[in-house]
Design an enzyme around this catalytic site. Structure first.
Site, PDB file in Angstrom:
ATOM      1  N   LEU A  13      -4.581 -16.727   3.766  1.00 28.62           N
ATOM      2  CA  LEU A  13      -4.963 -15.358   3.305  1.00 28.62           C
ATOM      3  C   LEU A  13      -5.658 -15.243   1.862  1.00 28.62           C
ATOM      4  O   LEU A  13      -5.122 -14.712   1.226  1.00 28.62           O
ATOM      5  CB  LEU A  13      -3.627 -14.484   3.471  1.00 28.62           C
ATOM      6  CG  LEU A  13      -3.279 -13.998   4.740  1.00 28.62           C
ATOM      7  CD1 LEU A  13      -2.256 -13.014   4.673  1.00 28.62           C
ATOM      8  CD2 LEU A  13      -4.352 -13.355   5.586  1.00 28.62           C
ATOM      9  N   HIS A  14      -6.736 -15.659   2.005  1.00 30.08           N
ATOM     10  CA  HIS A  14      -7.623 -15.559   0.762  1.00 30.08           C
ATOM     11  C   HIS A  14      -8.180 -14.583   0.609  1.00 30.08           C
ATOM     12  O   HIS A  14      -8.111 -13.352   1.784  1.00 30.08           O
ATOM     13  CB  HIS A  14      -8.758 -16.889   0.815  1.00 30.08           C
ATOM     14  CG  HIS A  14      -9.723 -16.829   1.926  1.00 30.08           C
ATOM     15  ND1 HIS A  14     -11.110 -16.232   1.939  1.00 30.08           N
ATOM     16  CD2 HIS A  14      -9.485 -17.379   2.969  1.00 30.08           C
ATOM     17  CE1 HIS A  14     -11.293 -16.336   2.839  1.00 30.08           C
ATOM     18  NE2 HIS A  14     -10.484 -17.089   3.794  1.00 30.08           N
ATOM     19  N   ALA A  15      -9.229 -13.985  -0.216  1.00 31.35           N
ATOM     20  CA  ALA A  15      -9.704 -12.702  -0.378  1.00 31.35           C
ATOM     21  C   ALA A  15     -10.500 -12.264   0.656  1.00 31.35           C
ATOM     22  O   ALA A  15     -10.151 -10.985   0.961  1.00 31.35           O
ATOM     23  CB  ALA A  15     -10.520 -12.809  -1.719  1.00 31.35           C
TER      24      ALA A  15
END
Length: 87
Positions: A13-15
């Site tokens: 769950l990156h940006a």
């Protein structure tokens, strides 16, 4: 309503993935809570999602409450299972 899901994209769950979750969840009237590793956050906040720091393989619990909760969870399941359109 709730749904247990596994993060399947390589970067977790990156940006960009978090932004897609927020954009999608804001299309629904229902509230979204995400639980991971003892934390519980508002699933409509990109900052909150990023604080979870969920890597590939993270087992998260999504909880939705409201008039379109079932549709919200189905849409989130599709987004996560399609690896946020990555890879």
């Amino acid at each position: 309503m709730e749904k247990q899901l596994v993060i399947k994209n390589r970067l977790g769950l990156h940006a960009r993935a978090a932004a897609k979750m927020v954009q999608l969840s804001n299309e629904f009237a229902s509230n979204l809570i995400i639980r991971f590793d003892g934390q519980e956050i508002d699933g409509k906040s990109i900052l909150n999602i990023l604080t979870l720091a969920c890597p590939l393989g993270s087992d998260i619990l999504l909880q939705a409450e409201g008039p379109d909760a079932e549709k919200l969870l189905e849409a989130m399941e599709r987004l996560i299972n399609e690896k946020f359109g990555e890879e």
